[in-house]
Design an enzyme around this catalytic site. Structure first.
Site, PDB file in Angstrom:
ATOM      1  N   ALA A   1      -2.050  11.072   9.117  1.00 57.39           N
ATOM      2  CA  ALA A   1      -0.893  10.774   8.271  1.00 57.39           C
ATOM      3  C   ALA A   1      -0.033  11.995   7.980  1.00 57.39           C
ATOM      4  O   ALA A   1       1.202  11.935   8.057  1.00 57.39           O
ATOM      5  CB  ALA A   1      -1.360  10.128   6.965  1.00 57.39           C
TER       6      ALA A   1
ATOM      7  N   GLN B   1     -14.030   5.718   5.180  1.00 59.34           N
ATOM      8  CA  GLN B   1     -14.213   4.471   5.921  1.00 59.34           C
ATOM      9  C   GLN B   1     -15.385   4.516   6.897  1.00 59.34           C
ATOM     10  O   GLN B   1     -16.052   3.510   7.141  1.00 59.34           O
ATOM     11  CB  GLN B   1     -12.927   4.131   6.689  1.00 59.34           C
ATOM     12  CG  GLN B   1     -11.699   3.934   5.818  1.00 59.34           C
ATOM     13  CD  GLN B   1     -11.750   2.675   4.989  1.00 59.34           C
ATOM     14  OE1 GLN B   1     -12.522   1.772   5.254  1.00 59.34           O
ATOM     15  NE2 GLN B   1     -10.934   2.619   3.948  1.00 59.34           N
TER      16      GLN B   1
ATOM     17  N   TRP C   1      -1.414   7.307   4.232  1.00 57.11           N
ATOM     18  CA  TRP C   1      -0.885   6.695   5.445  1.00 57.11           C
ATOM     19  C   TRP C   1       0.267   5.748   5.125  1.00 57.11           C
ATOM     20  O   TRP C   1       1.275   5.715   5.834  1.00 57.11           O
ATOM     21  CB  TRP C   1      -2.009   5.978   6.166  1.00 57.11           C
ATOM     22  CG  TRP C   1      -1.691   5.309   7.481  1.00 57.11           C
ATOM     23  CD1 TRP C   1      -2.229   4.147   7.930  1.00 57.11           C
ATOM     24  CD2 TRP C   1      -0.814   5.751   8.528  1.00 57.11           C
ATOM     25  NE1 TRP C   1      -1.739   3.838   9.185  1.00 57.11           N
ATOM     26  CE2 TRP C   1      -0.866   4.804   9.575  1.00 57.11           C
ATOM     27  CE3 TRP C   1       0.024   6.862   8.678  1.00 57.11           C
ATOM     28  CZ2 TRP C   1      -0.124   4.924  10.745  1.00 57.11           C
ATOM     29  CZ3 TRP C   1       0.778   6.968   9.847  1.00 57.11           C
ATOM     30  CH2 TRP C   1       0.691   6.022  10.865  1.00 57.11           C
ATOM     31  N   GLY C   2       0.138   4.995   4.047  1.00 57.11           N
ATOM     32  CA  GLY C   2       1.223   4.094   3.664  1.00 57.11           C
ATOM     33  C   GLY C   2       2.515   4.829   3.376  1.00 57.11           C
ATOM     34  O   GLY C   2       3.608   4.391   3.776  1.00 57.11           O
TER      35      GLY C   2
ATOM     36  N   GLY D   1       0.834  -1.191   0.000  1.00 59.01           N
ATOM     37  CA  GLY D   1       0.000   0.000   0.000  1.00 59.01           C
ATOM     38  C   GLY D   1       0.868   1.240   0.000  1.00 59.01           C
ATOM     39  O   GLY D   1       1.973   1.248   0.559  1.00 59.01           O
ATOM     40  N   SER D   2       0.376   2.299  -0.651  1.00 64.77           N
ATOM     41  CA  SER D   2       1.211   3.500  -0.801  1.00 64.77           C
ATOM     42  C   SER D   2       0.367   4.763  -0.843  1.00 64.77           C
ATOM     43  O   SER D   2       0.729   5.737  -1.504  1.00 64.77           O
ATOM     44  CB  SER D   2       2.028   3.398  -2.093  1.00 64.77           C
ATOM     45  OG  SER D   2       1.142   3.239  -3.213  1.00 64.77           O
ATOM     46  N   GLY D   3      -0.759   4.749  -0.162  1.00 67.08           N
ATOM     47  CA  GLY D   3      -1.585   5.946  -0.089  1.00 67.08           C
ATOM     48  C   GLY D   3      -0.996   6.948   0.889  1.00 67.08           C
ATOM     49  O   GLY D   3       0.203   6.928   1.189  1.00 67.08           O
TER      50      GLY D   3
ATOM     51  N   ASN E   1     -12.959  11.523   7.775  1.00 64.48           N
ATOM     52  CA  ASN E   1     -14.320  11.155   8.142  1.00 64.48           C
ATOM     53  C   ASN E   1     -15.072  12.346   8.740  1.00 64.48           C
ATOM     54  O   ASN E   1     -16.214  12.635   8.369  1.00 64.48           O
ATOM     55  CB  ASN E   1     -14.302   9.977   9.119  1.00 64.48           C
ATOM     56  CG  ASN E   1     -13.791   8.708   8.478  1.00 64.48           C
ATOM     57  OD1 ASN E   1     -14.491   8.054   7.730  1.00 64.48           O
ATOM     58  ND2 ASN E   1     -12.530   8.361   8.752  1.00 64.48           N
TER      59      ASN E   1
ATOM     60  N   LYS F   1     -13.783   4.133  15.832  1.00 64.70           N
ATOM     61  CA  LYS F   1     -13.629   5.576  16.042  1.00 64.70           C
ATOM     62  C   LYS F   1     -14.018   6.357  14.792  1.00 64.70           C
ATOM     63  O   LYS F   1     -14.441   7.510  14.870  1.00 64.70           O
ATOM     64  CB  LYS F   1     -12.198   5.901  16.474  1.00 64.70           C
ATOM     65  CG  LYS F   1     -11.100   5.400  15.521  1.00 64.70           C
ATOM     66  CD  LYS F   1     -10.666   6.432  14.515  1.00 64.70           C
ATOM     67  CE  LYS F   1      -9.602   5.906  13.578  1.00 64.70           C
ATOM     68  NZ  LYS F   1      -9.115   6.917  12.646  1.00 64.70           N
TER      69      LYS F   1
END
Length: 354
Positions: free
Chosen positions: A153, A299, A13-14, A9-11, A269, A204
């Site tokens: 992030a 999410q 956060w990644g 993954g590389s978004g 969110n 959360k």
């Protein structure tokens, strides 16, 4: 032999966590210096994103303006990215797991361990299934830990001090993950609790939708604080309803109250829910996601829907007035203003031990 690390993954956060992992792999002899990061190939101004990352050491789409360590190597081929890896870091939207995980089998090392940074829940037969358990099942019983915490992030990428929590079933594995992630500005604690740590990381996001509704309606600090407190209580009730042995102290780790607070004051969110409330629900979630998230996925709404299915099947909706109200506002057209109409408080008191 040093541990070989691969990031799946590389978004946003990644890429942020890749900075910490890359730096730690350079300075600790326990880890192979080169870290492969699997990137879903995209075209940016006619050029492959992987080429841009490897040439400029910057993920210009998901973490612009932040340099990655030169030992982070972007790789579009998943099998190549995880080749011979002994430590696998899963950090991609959980919706993508079913079509991603099967493509790496047989490529990573036979003794590999994994850790999930994925905040979400899957549901099987109307019951919650941890993402870590889903990965474990797909990876033929691999030991899977989790990392969750108050980790926006962009702030992590800017080296702003924060904490995070590793939840591990095997504390020896927990120590390895702690060494891989721990840094001066990223303080990592390890607890012997995977379900509690992971469920906090997912639930959360539901509470953050409620907090965003409050912001969009212009409500003040008292109201938002009440939503956060009720949300934390319902998170704890959910964990104890569906999993046994979740210790109370988990909710006071970074993965618990700290992550809940930061997500209810920042993050996508809350931001998207604020936009939804400002338009009184007239603007769809899909439109808001497209306009505000630059390709990222929301999410909280997905988890709210799944949680509602779960608590309905378990016939315990009455235990979760806030979760239920968030769902009904998000999906059933209930007025956003009803976020504060939760009924009377349950008749219970907490008495201190003598």
């Amino acid at each position: 032999m040093p541990e070989k690390v691969a990031i799946i993954g590389s978004g946003n956060w990644g890429s942020a966590i890749a900075r910490i992992v890359g730096s730690n792999c350079e300075r600790h002899a326990d880890f192979d210096t080169t870290v492969n990061m699997w990137v879903f190939e995209e075209q940016i101004d006619g050029k492959n994103l992987t080429e841009i990352i490897n040439e400029t050491h910057e993920n210009v789409k998901y973490l612009p303006g932040i340099k990655l360590p030169t030992n982070i190597v972007a790789e579009p081929n998943l099998e190549k990215a995880v080749k011979d890896a002994t430590l696998l870091i899963f950090v991609l939207p959980h919706q993508f797991l079913p079509r991603t995980v099967p493509n790496m089998k047989g490529s990573y090392a036979p003794n590999a361990r994994g850790i999930s940074l994925i905040k979400g829940i899957e549901f099987v037969d109307n019951k919650p299934m941890l993402i870590s358990d889903l990965i474990k099942k797909e990876m033929s019983g691999m030991d899977i830990s989790v990392l969750m915490g108050a980790n926006v992030a962009n702030e992590v990428a800017q080296d702003q001090f924060c904490e995070s929590t590793v939840g591990a079933r095997d504390m020896a594995s927990g120590a390895v993950w702690q060494k891989l992630f721990n840094a001066e500005t990223f303080r990592v604690n390890v607890v012997n609790d995977v379900p509690g740590v992971e469920l906090c990381g997912a639930l959360k996001n539901v509470v953050a939708i409620g907090a965003g509704f409050c912001d969009g309606l212009g409500y003040g600090g008292n109201t938002k604080a009440a939503i956060i407190r009720i949300g934390l209580e319902e998170m704890q009730i959910f964990c104890n309803t569906f999993y046994q042995g979740v210790p109370n102290h988990t909710f006071f780790e970074s993965c618990g109250v700290a992550d809940l607070i930061t997500t209810c004051f920042g993050g996508r969110n809350r931001k998207c829910a604020e936009e939804f409330a400002k338009h009184k629900g007239a603007k769809s979630w899909d439109t808001i996601e497209q306009e505000m998230l630059n390709g990222q996925k929301l999410q909280g709404t997905i988890t709210a829907s799944d949680v509602m299915t779960c608590i309905t099947a378990a016939k315990c909706v009455d235990k979760f007035p806030l979760f239920a109200k968030i769902y009904r506002i998000a999906y059933e057209g209930v007025a956003v203003e009803d976020i504060v109409k939760l009924g009377e408080a349950a008749e219970h008191t907490h008495v201190a031990n003598p």
